[in-house]
Enzyme design. Structure first.
Site, short mmCIF file in Angstrom:
data_model
loop_
_atom_site.label_atom_id
_atom_site.label_comp_id
_atom_site.label_asym_id
_atom_site.label_seq_id
_atom_site.Cartn_x
_atom_site.Cartn_y
_atom_site.Cartn_z
N SER A 166 0.83 -1.20 0.00
CA SER A 166 0.00 0.00 0.00
C SER A 166 0.87 1.25 0.00
O SER A 166 1.66 1.47 -0.92
CB SER A 166 -0.95 -0.05 1.20
OG SER A 166 -1.93 0.95 1.12
N ASP B 166 -9.67 -3.65 -5.26
CA ASP B 166 -8.87 -2.61 -4.59
C ASP B 166 -9.01 -1.30 -5.35
O ASP B 166 -8.78 -1.26 -6.56
CB ASP B 166 -7.41 -3.06 -4.56
CG ASP B 166 -6.49 -2.09 -3.84
OD1 ASP B 166 -6.96 -1.05 -3.34
OD2 ASP B 166 -5.28 -2.39 -3.76
N HIS C 69 -8.07 -4.73 -1.03
CA HIS C 69 -6.85 -4.06 -0.60
C HIS C 69 -6.42 -4.58 0.77
O HIS C 69 -7.23 -4.87 1.63
CB HIS C 69 -7.08 -2.55 -0.51
CG HIS C 69 -5.85 -1.78 -0.17
ND1 HIS C 69 -4.90 -1.45 -1.11
CD2 HIS C 69 -5.40 -1.29 1.01
CE1 HIS C 69 -3.92 -0.78 -0.52
NE2 HIS C 69 -4.20 -0.67 0.77
#
Length: 275
Positions: A122, A215, A245
């Protein structure tokens, strides 16, 4: 708009609470807290005695929350599954320390540790990519591999998946916008801080890029993989079907598909990291 201090505190406390509900992860030969350049807190995971490749790990958390403890299990699992040492970085967080503080921390650790690979999930994926770009531009030694898991690469949040997957899939588009605003407050500065908008992506390390179907950041991760490949960088890329995600963080405990995706990532790292 700045992120309210009470929201920042809630996010950080929530991340710590989630960490406390997960199993610790595999026991290793050594887990040691130490200091890096400028006194930066680091944690080194060693699966066994003896030399082995080093992977620098940069945690996710929207540039605003998470720390060495929240990603402790993930780092333990990478070390054990891939037979590598892992060096986790407790980089400075926004909004107290906006861009480029976290990128500078990541770059300093890569320059100091000279790892075989850098990995991040991320927000950590953006930091890993940005640090590789910074090292390339200064002519310094680069890691052999950059592993980016559900990475944020476009701080303008202009890709279709932000809208298409930004509600009801765990990571909300509104939260993304707040994280980006905390990290890079001026929208005019966001393209230059985005790896996807770098004018030249040549000369970068071999990339493992794994995105997830549901995501909001999927499209920018996919686009970064495509741009790297078009620039002559060796890329191994896939979009994991059915996953959201952050699947690298504990979703293997409840979702067999996430567990299988973890195994694929570990296998890729074992294959790509030079011995």
């Amino acid at each position: 708009m700045s992120m309210p201090a009470d929201l920042v505190s809630q996010l950080r406390a929530g991340a710590r609470e989630r960490r406390a509900t997960r199993p610790r992860g595999p026991e290793l030969a050594s887990v040691e807290d130490l200091q890096g350049p400028g006194g930066l807190p680091l944690r080194r995971y060693r699966p066994a005695d003896g030399p082995r490749p080093l992977v620098v790990f940069l945690h996710g958390g929207g540039f605003v929350f998470c720390d060495l403890d929240t990603h402790d299990r993930t780092c333990r699992r990478i070390a054990a599954a891939c037979d590598v040492d892992v060096l986790a970085v407790d980089y400075r967080l926004a909004p107290e320390h906006p861009h480029p503080a976290a990128v500078e921390d990541a770059t300093a650790v890569l320059r100091w540790a000279r790892p075989a690979a850098v990995a991040g999930d991320s927000a950590g994926g953006l930091l890993a990519a940005a640090a590789c770009l910074a090292l390339r531009d200064e002519g310094g030694p680069l890691p052999a591999v950059q592993a980016l898991i559900c990475p944020n690469t476009d701080l303008t949040l202009g890709r279709p998946s932000v809208t298409e997957k930004g509600t009801g899939h765990g990571l909300e588009a509104a939260a993304l916008a707040a994280f980006v605003a905390a990290f890079v407050p001026d929208p005019a500065d966001r393209p230059a801080a985005s790896p996807l908008h770098a004018p030249d992506l040549s000369g970068l390390p071999t990339a493992l890029i794994v995105t997830a179907e549901h995501d909001p950041l999927r499209d920018e991760g996919d686009a970064y993989a495509d741009r790297l490949a078009a620039s002559g960088v060796t890329v191994r890329h896939r979009c994991e079907p059915g996953l959201e995600h952050g699947f690298i963080q504990g979703m293997d405990l409840t979702d067999p598909a996430a567990a299988a995706a973890h195994d694929r990532i570990f296998a890729d790292l074992r294959d790509l990291i030079p011995r």
